[in-house]
Design a protein around this motif. Sequence first.
Motif, mmCIF file in Angstrom:
data_model
loop_
_atom_site.group_PDB
_atom_site.id
_atom_site.type_symbol
_atom_site.label_atom_id
_atom_site.label_comp_id
_atom_site.label_asym_id
_atom_site.label_seq_id
_atom_site.Cartn_x
_atom_site.Cartn_y
_atom_site.Cartn_z
ATOM 1 N N PRO A 19 -0.021 5.710 2.961
ATOM 2 C CA PRO A 19 0.164 4.264 2.897
ATOM 3 C C PRO A 19 1.297 3.874 1.952
ATOM 4 C CG PRO A 19 -1.719 4.915 1.566
ATOM 5 C CD PRO A 19 -1.220 6.154 2.246
ATOM 6 N N ARG A 20 1.820 2.659 2.191
ATOM 7 C CA ARG A 20 2.882 2.104 1.347
ATOM 8 C C ARG A 20 2.599 0.637 1.068
ATOM 9 N NH1 ARG A 20 8.758 4.614 2.557
ATOM 10 N NH2 ARG A 20 8.075 6.712 3.028
ATOM 11 N N THR A 21 3.084 0.202 -0.082
ATOM 12 C CA THR A 21 2.971 -1.217 -0.424
ATOM 13 C C THR A 21 4.131 -1.978 0.209
ATOM 14 O OG1 THR A 21 4.338 -1.036 -2.403
ATOM 15 C CG2 THR A 21 1.956 -0.631 -2.679
ATOM 16 N N ALA A 22 4.018 -3.298 0.233
ATOM 17 C CA ALA A 22 5.111 -4.126 0.735
ATOM 18 C C ALA A 22 6.370 -3.896 -0.101
ATOM 19 C CB ALA A 22 4.711 -5.602 0.713
ATOM 20 N N GLU A 23 6.183 -3.691 -1.408
ATOM 21 C CA GLU A 23 7.320 -3.444 -2.298
ATOM 22 C C GLU A 23 8.010 -2.129 -1.956
ATOM 23 O OE1 GLU A 23 4.199 -4.341 -3.425
ATOM 24 O OE2 GLU A 23 4.746 -6.436 -3.764
ATOM 25 N N ASP A 24 7.220 -1.098 -1.649
ATOM 26 C CA ASP A 24 7.786 0.194 -1.247
ATOM 27 C C ASP A 24 8.614 0.039 0.032
ATOM 28 O OD1 ASP A 24 6.387 1.458 -3.320
ATOM 29 O OD2 ASP A 24 4.728 2.065 -2.014
ATOM 30 N N ILE A 25 8.053 -0.684 0.988
ATOM 31 C CA ILE A 25 8.721 -0.891 2.271
ATOM 32 C C ILE A 25 10.003 -1.700 2.057
ATOM 33 C CG2 ILE A 25 8.504 -1.966 4.560
ATOM 34 C CD1 ILE A 25 5.408 -1.341 4.248
ATOM 35 N N LEU A 26 9.910 -2.745 1.265
ATOM 36 C CA LEU A 26 11.074 -3.576 0.956
ATOM 37 C C LEU A 26 12.185 -2.737 0.328
ATOM 38 C CD1 LEU A 26 12.289 -6.481 0.770
ATOM 39 C CD2 LEU A 26 11.298 -6.581 -1.527
ATOM 40 N N ALA A 27 11.830 -1.886 -0.632
ATOM 41 C CA ALA A 27 12.824 -1.063 -1.320
ATOM 42 C C ALA A 27 13.529 -0.105 -0.362
ATOM 43 C CB ALA A 27 12.168 -0.278 -2.457
ATOM 44 N N GLU A 28 12.806 0.386 0.638
ATOM 45 C CA GLU A 28 13.414 1.338 1.563
ATOM 46 C C GLU A 28 14.194 0.656 2.684
ATOM 47 O OE1 GLU A 28 12.159 4.820 4.671
ATOM 48 O OE2 GLU A 28 11.098 4.710 2.766
ATOM 49 N N VAL A 29 13.634 -0.404 3.234
ATOM 50 C CA VAL A 29 14.194 -1.004 4.447
ATOM 51 C C VAL A 29 15.224 -2.102 4.157
ATOM 52 C CG1 VAL A 29 13.583 -2.259 6.550
ATOM 53 C CG2 VAL A 29 12.129 -0.419 5.752
ATOM 54 N N ALA A 30 14.987 -2.906 3.153
ATOM 55 C CA ALA A 30 15.836 -4.079 2.891
ATOM 56 C C ALA A 30 17.315 -3.751 2.690
ATOM 57 C CB ALA A 30 15.290 -4.859 1.704
ATOM 58 N N PRO A 31 17.675 -2.732 1.911
ATOM 59 C CA PRO A 31 19.104 -2.456 1.721
ATOM 60 C C PRO A 31 19.846 -2.139 3.028
ATOM 61 C CG PRO A 31 17.815 -1.276 0.075
ATOM 62 C CD PRO A 31 16.847 -1.857 1.072
ATOM 63 N N ARG A 32 19.191 -1.393 3.914
ATOM 64 C CA ARG A 32 19.821 -1.042 5.199
ATOM 65 C C ARG A 32 19.918 -2.237 6.131
ATOM 66 N NH1 ARG A 32 16.110 2.833 7.574
ATOM 67 N NH2 ARG A 32 14.865 2.733 5.721
ATOM 68 N N GLU A 56 -5.056 -2.296 3.527
ATOM 69 C CA GLU A 56 -6.236 -2.110 2.685
ATOM 70 C C GLU A 56 -5.907 -2.605 1.290
ATOM 71 O OE1 GLU A 56 -7.525 1.955 2.804
ATOM 72 O OE2 GLU A 56 -7.826 1.922 4.976
ATOM 73 N N ARG A 57 -6.826 -3.393 0.747
ATOM 74 C CA ARG A 57 -6.622 -3.937 -0.591
ATOM 75 C C ARG A 57 -6.667 -2.803 -1.618
ATOM 76 N NH1 ARG A 57 -5.579 -8.418 -2.119
ATOM 77 N NH2 ARG A 57 -6.431 -9.942 -3.497
ATOM 78 N N ASP A 58 -5.714 -2.852 -2.545
ATOM 79 C CA ASP A 58 -5.636 -1.884 -3.636
ATOM 80 C C ASP A 58 -5.332 -2.688 -4.897
ATOM 81 O OD1 ASP A 58 -5.489 0.654 -4.946
ATOM 82 O OD2 ASP A 58 -3.303 0.547 -4.833
ATOM 83 N N GLY A 59 -6.388 -3.176 -5.547
ATOM 84 C CA GLY A 59 -6.189 -4.064 -6.685
ATOM 85 C C GLY A 59 -5.643 -5.402 -6.204
ATOM 86 N N ARG A 60 -4.473 -5.781 -6.713
ATOM 87 C CA ARG A 60 -3.873 -7.062 -6.324
ATOM 88 C C ARG A 60 -2.818 -6.896 -5.234
ATOM 89 N NH1 ARG A 60 -2.437 -10.455 -11.544
ATOM 90 N NH2 ARG A 60 -0.683 -9.023 -11.456
ATOM 91 N N ARG A 61 -2.715 -5.732 -4.666
ATOM 92 C CA ARG A 61 -1.720 -5.495 -3.618
ATOM 93 C C ARG A 61 -2.406 -4.883 -2.394
ATOM 94 N NH1 ARG A 61 1.346 -0.082 -5.828
ATOM 95 N NH2 ARG A 61 -0.510 1.202 -5.767
ATOM 96 N N TYR A 62 -1.626 -4.752 -1.338
ATOM 97 C CA TYR A 62 -2.130 -4.134 -0.118
ATOM 98 C C TYR A 62 -1.359 -2.851 0.153
ATOM 99 C CZ TYR A 62 -4.799 -8.271 1.104
ATOM 100 O OH TYR A 62 -5.703 -9.294 1.112
#
Length: 122
Positions: A19-32, A56-62
């Motif tokens: 799994p990945r967080t939205a932040e992880d996805i943003l960091a990988e995909v956004a620059p390209r 899936e909820r993981d604390g305050r993130r998904y």
Amino acid sequence: MTISEAESAIMECLWQGAPRTAEDILAEVAPRQGWQEGTVKSLLNRLLKKKAIKAERDGRRYLYTPLLSREKYVSQESKGLLDRLFGGRVAPLVAHFSEQRKLSKKDIAELRRLLEELDDEH
């Protein structure tokens, strides 16, 4: 299930590792792609509604995980392409590629090998 080109960029990221967080996805995909955080979150929400991914909820993130496998997606997309453009037949597809760009010797050898394997199975 239809996945847009933009959504497929998110899916590729998740297929590479989840799994990945939205932040992880943003960091990988956004620059390209030149996307902002809102774009990534909108795409994630669209994919959630299509049930292509789960969150899936993981604390305050998904944490996001693909439900649609890459193999199933590729199969759906290739079948759709064959049906739309070539009447569901593979031979006209190969003929098209051979006419539009020369097939390399390696491509031709691989096609021969695949045909021989198919012939041996029947």
